[in-house]
Design a protein around this motif. Structure first.
Motif, PDB file in Angstrom:
ATOM      1  N   VAL A  25      69.580   3.212  57.176  1.00  0.00           N
ATOM      2  CA  VAL A  25      68.223   3.559  57.592  1.00  0.00           C
ATOM      3  C   VAL A  25      68.238   4.064  59.033  1.00  0.00           C
ATOM      4  CG1 VAL A  25      65.888   2.693  57.934  1.00  0.00           C
ATOM      5  CG2 VAL A  25      67.275   1.830  56.039  1.00  0.00           C
ATOM      6  N   GLU A  26      67.484   5.123  59.257  1.00  0.00           N
ATOM      7  CA  GLU A  26      67.287   5.668  60.607  1.00  0.00           C
ATOM      8  C   GLU A  26      65.791   5.840  60.828  1.00  0.00           C
ATOM      9  OE1 GLU A  26      68.443   9.581  63.341  1.00  0.00           O
ATOM     10  OE2 GLU A  26      69.086   9.435  61.245  1.00  0.00           O
ATOM     11  N   ALA A  27      65.272   5.348  61.941  1.00  0.00           N
ATOM     12  CA  ALA A  27      63.848   5.444  62.224  1.00  0.00           C
ATOM     13  C   ALA A  27      63.644   5.556  63.730  1.00  0.00           C
ATOM     14  CB  ALA A  27      63.097   4.233  61.682  1.00  0.00           C
ATOM     15  N   GLY A  28      62.500   6.102  64.123  1.00  0.00           N
ATOM     16  CA  GLY A  28      62.222   6.224  65.549  1.00  0.00           C
ATOM     17  C   GLY A  28      60.847   6.790  65.806  1.00  0.00           C
ATOM     18  N   LEU A  29      60.494   6.825  67.073  1.00  0.00           N
ATOM     19  CA  LEU A  29      59.227   7.407  67.492  1.00  0.00           C
ATOM     20  C   LEU A  29      59.382   7.968  68.896  1.00  0.00           C
ATOM     21  CD1 LEU A  29      57.865   5.226  69.699  1.00  0.00           C
ATOM     22  CD2 LEU A  29      57.528   3.934  67.588  1.00  0.00           C
ATOM     23  N   SER A  30      58.497   8.889  69.254  1.00  0.00           N
ATOM     24  CA  SER A  30      58.503   9.476  70.590  1.00  0.00           C
ATOM     25  C   SER A  30      57.083   9.869  70.970  1.00  0.00           C
ATOM     26  CB  SER A  30      59.425  10.699  70.648  1.00  0.00           C
ATOM     27  OG  SER A  30      58.946  11.730  69.799  1.00  0.00           O
ATOM     28  N   TYR A  31      56.859   9.924  72.272  1.00  0.00           N
ATOM     29  CA  TYR A  31      55.563  10.344  72.799  1.00  0.00           C
ATOM     30  C   TYR A  31      55.785  11.098  74.103  1.00  0.00           C
ATOM     31  CZ  TYR A  31      50.901  10.303  74.818  1.00  0.00           C
ATOM     32  OH  TYR A  31      49.713  10.691  75.381  1.00  0.00           O
ATOM     33  N   GLY A  32      55.052  12.196  74.270  1.00  0.00           N
ATOM     34  CA  GLY A  32      55.142  12.977  75.494  1.00  0.00           C
ATOM     35  C   GLY A  32      53.767  13.450  75.919  1.00  0.00           C
ATOM     36  N   MET A  33      53.564  13.533  77.235  1.00  0.00           N
ATOM     37  CA  MET A  33      52.298  14.005  77.788  1.00  0.00           C
ATOM     38  C   MET A  33      52.578  14.993  78.908  1.00  0.00           C
ATOM     39  SD  MET A  33      50.022  13.874  80.508  1.00  0.00           S
ATOM     40  CE  MET A  33      50.471  12.441  81.463  1.00  0.00           C
ATOM     41  N   GLN A  34      51.741  16.023  78.969  1.00  0.00           N
ATOM     42  CA  GLN A  34      51.856  17.029  80.017  1.00  0.00           C
ATOM     43  C   GLN A  34      50.460  17.321  80.555  1.00  0.00           C
ATOM     44  OE1 GLN A  34      52.399  21.372  79.096  1.00  0.00           O
ATOM     45  NE2 GLN A  34      54.453  21.006  79.925  1.00  0.00           N
ATOM     46  N   ARG A  35      50.310  17.281  81.880  1.00  0.00           N
ATOM     47  CA  ARG A  35      49.019  17.552  82.507  1.00  0.00           C
ATOM     48  C   ARG A  35      49.227  18.496  83.683  1.00  0.00           C
ATOM     49  NH1 ARG A  35      43.880  15.499  82.700  1.00  0.00           N
ATOM     50  NH2 ARG A  35      42.768  15.667  84.683  1.00  0.00           N
ATOM     51  N   TYR A  36      48.476  19.602  83.675  1.00  0.00           N
ATOM     52  CA  TYR A  36      48.584  20.589  84.745  1.00  0.00           C
ATOM     53  C   TYR A  36      47.413  20.437  85.706  1.00  0.00           C
ATOM     54  CZ  TYR A  36      49.017  25.062  87.141  1.00  0.00           C
ATOM     55  OH  TYR A  36      49.155  26.032  88.102  1.00  0.00           O
ATOM     56  N   ALA A  56      55.241  11.522  67.726  1.00  0.00           N
ATOM     57  CA  ALA A  56      55.962  11.704  66.470  1.00  0.00           C
ATOM     58  C   ALA A  56      56.580  10.386  66.036  1.00  0.00           C
ATOM     59  CB  ALA A  56      57.048  12.767  66.617  1.00  0.00           C
ATOM     60  N   ILE A  57      56.660  10.188  64.716  1.00  0.00           N
ATOM     61  CA  ILE A  57      57.319   9.023  64.138  1.00  0.00           C
ATOM     62  C   ILE A  57      58.084   9.493  62.901  1.00  0.00           C
ATOM     63  CG2 ILE A  57      55.258   8.403  62.781  1.00  0.00           C
ATOM     64  CD1 ILE A  57      56.098   5.461  63.141  1.00  0.00           C
ATOM     65  N   GLY A  74      63.316  11.066  53.360  1.00  0.00           N
ATOM     66  CA  GLY A  74      62.552  10.612  54.513  1.00  0.00           C
ATOM     67  C   GLY A  74      61.572  11.671  54.969  1.00  0.00           C
ATOM     68  N   THR A  75      60.837  11.358  56.015  1.00  0.00           N
ATOM     69  CA  THR A  75      59.838  12.291  56.519  1.00  0.00           C
ATOM     70  C   THR A  75      59.598  12.054  58.003  1.00  0.00           C
ATOM     71  OG1 THR A  75      57.641  13.224  56.080  1.00  0.00           O
ATOM     72  CG2 THR A  75      57.832  10.842  56.072  1.00  0.00           C
ATOM     73  N   LYS A  76      59.018  13.047  58.623  1.00  0.00           N
ATOM     74  CA  LYS A  76      58.621  12.955  60.032  1.00  0.00           C
ATOM     75  C   LYS A  76      57.165  13.361  60.137  1.00  0.00           C
ATOM     76  CE  LYS A  76      59.679  14.741  64.650  1.00  0.00           C
ATOM     77  NZ  LYS A  76      60.562  15.638  65.437  1.00  0.00           N
ATOM     78  N   TYR A  77      56.390  12.546  60.834  1.00  0.00           N
ATOM     79  CA  TYR A  77      54.972  12.832  61.064  1.00  0.00           C
ATOM     80  C   TYR A  77      54.764  13.072  62.562  1.00  0.00           C
ATOM     81  CZ  TYR A  77      49.951  12.109  61.663  1.00  0.00           C
ATOM     82  OH  TYR A  77      48.638  12.260  62.004  1.00  0.00           O
ATOM     83  N   ALA A  87      47.959  17.455  62.692  1.00  0.00           N
ATOM     84  CA  ALA A  87      48.963  16.643  62.000  1.00  0.00           C
ATOM     85  C   ALA A  87      49.974  17.540  61.289  1.00  0.00           C
ATOM     86  CB  ALA A  87      48.286  15.716  60.995  1.00  0.00           C
ATOM     87  N   LEU A  88      51.263  17.318  61.551  1.00  0.00           N
ATOM     88  CA  LEU A  88      52.346  18.065  60.916  1.00  0.00           C
ATOM     89  C   LEU A  88      53.270  17.079  60.210  1.00  0.00           C
ATOM     90  CD1 LEU A  88      53.276  20.582  63.779  1.00  0.00           C
ATOM     91  CD2 LEU A  88      51.577  20.846  61.965  1.00  0.00           C
ATOM     92  N   ILE A  89      53.627  17.391  58.966  1.00  0.00           N
ATOM     93  CA  ILE A  89      54.473  16.515  58.157  1.00  0.00           C
ATOM     94  C   ILE A  89      55.700  17.295  57.708  1.00  0.00           C
ATOM     95  CG2 ILE A  89      54.612  15.055  56.108  1.00  0.00           C
ATOM     96  CD1 ILE A  89      51.612  14.657  56.292  1.00  0.00           C
ATOM     97  N   SER A  90      56.882  16.693  57.862  1.00  0.00           N
ATOM     98  CA  SER A  90      58.144  17.373  57.541  1.00  0.00           C
ATOM     99  C   SER A  90      59.020  16.464  56.675  1.00  0.00           C
ATOM    100  CB  SER A  90      58.884  17.761  58.830  1.00  0.00           C
ATOM    101  OG  SER A  90      58.088  18.581  59.654  1.00  0.00           O
TER     102      SER A  90
END
Length: 224
Positions: A25-36, A56-57, A74-77, A87-90
């Protein structure tokens, strides 16, 4: 984190079960923010509410049902707040079969659907190396809204080991891409040079449809 006219930060975590288990099993999540917070008009137009938030998760499982048969699925959301369709699903799935448990012939079929957002590379963790916070702003070259790229891929493949360390493989595939990305760097903007703000433009190159086949070989110090 980074600070200045472009403030950004990111965080990620992942889990990978050790090899050897029937379920890998492989799983993970990430979050990014950008402000100008600068005054460049191109960057201000690019960022709704002068900020971008991306999350993303994902989860994938390589399951060896028997010594001859296995599946990977598996899938990525992902969620991009600067898209109209946020929302993008892969998802993806692979089936592998070894007809003869004592032989080296392996058959494999893969089907996948991938949805990606323009500028997503600024927010996604790289496969190798250090992951830096988003450092550049981007905008759509035309006046249309950001449109995600969608890719459908179907592939069947076979490989066999010869002489102990030589592996020969063949594959056939069908691939279709809707609204494929074009990335443009170095275009002039109204009140600053691109180098001074790290700004780039995204555009759609239209659709792409391909069918093909390939052959590969590796072993004996040679790979191709």
């Amino acid at each position: 984190t980074t600070q200045g006219n472009l403030a950004s930060w990111n965080a990620s975590g992942s889990y990978l079960r050790a090899a050897g288990a029937s379920h890998r099993v492989e799983a993970g999540l990430s979050y990014g923010m950008q402000r100008y917070v600068g005054g460049n008009s191109a960057a201000l137009v690019a960022l709704a509410d002068v900020s971008c938030n991306v999350g993303a998760i994902y989860a994938y499982d390589n399951w060896a049902l028997t010594p001859r048969f296995g599946i990977s699925y598996g899938t990525k959301y992902s969620r991009y707040d600067y898209l109209v369709d946020r929302a993008l699903i892969s998802p993806r799935a692979t089936v592998s079969l070894r007809p003869n448990p004592k032989g080296s012939l392996e058959l494999c079929a893969t089907v996948s659907h991938r949805e990606a957002a323009p500028g997503a590379e600024e927010f996604l963790p790289p496969s190798t190396g250090v992951w830096l916070p988003p450092e550049r702003t981007f905008s759509q070259l035309s006046h249309r809204d950001f449109v995600p790229e969608r890719t459908d891929h179907l592939e069947v493949a076979a490989q066999r080991r010869w002489g102990g360390d030589v592996v020969i493989g063949v594959r056939a595939f069908r691939k279709r891409v809707d609204d494929q990305f074009v990335t443009l760097f170095g275009l002039p903007v109204s009140d600053a040079t691109p180098a001074s703000i790290g700004h780039f433009y995204m555009a759609s190159g239209g659709d792409f449809d391909a069918r093909g086949w390939g052959a590969s070989g590796r072993g004996g110090g040679i790979e191709g």
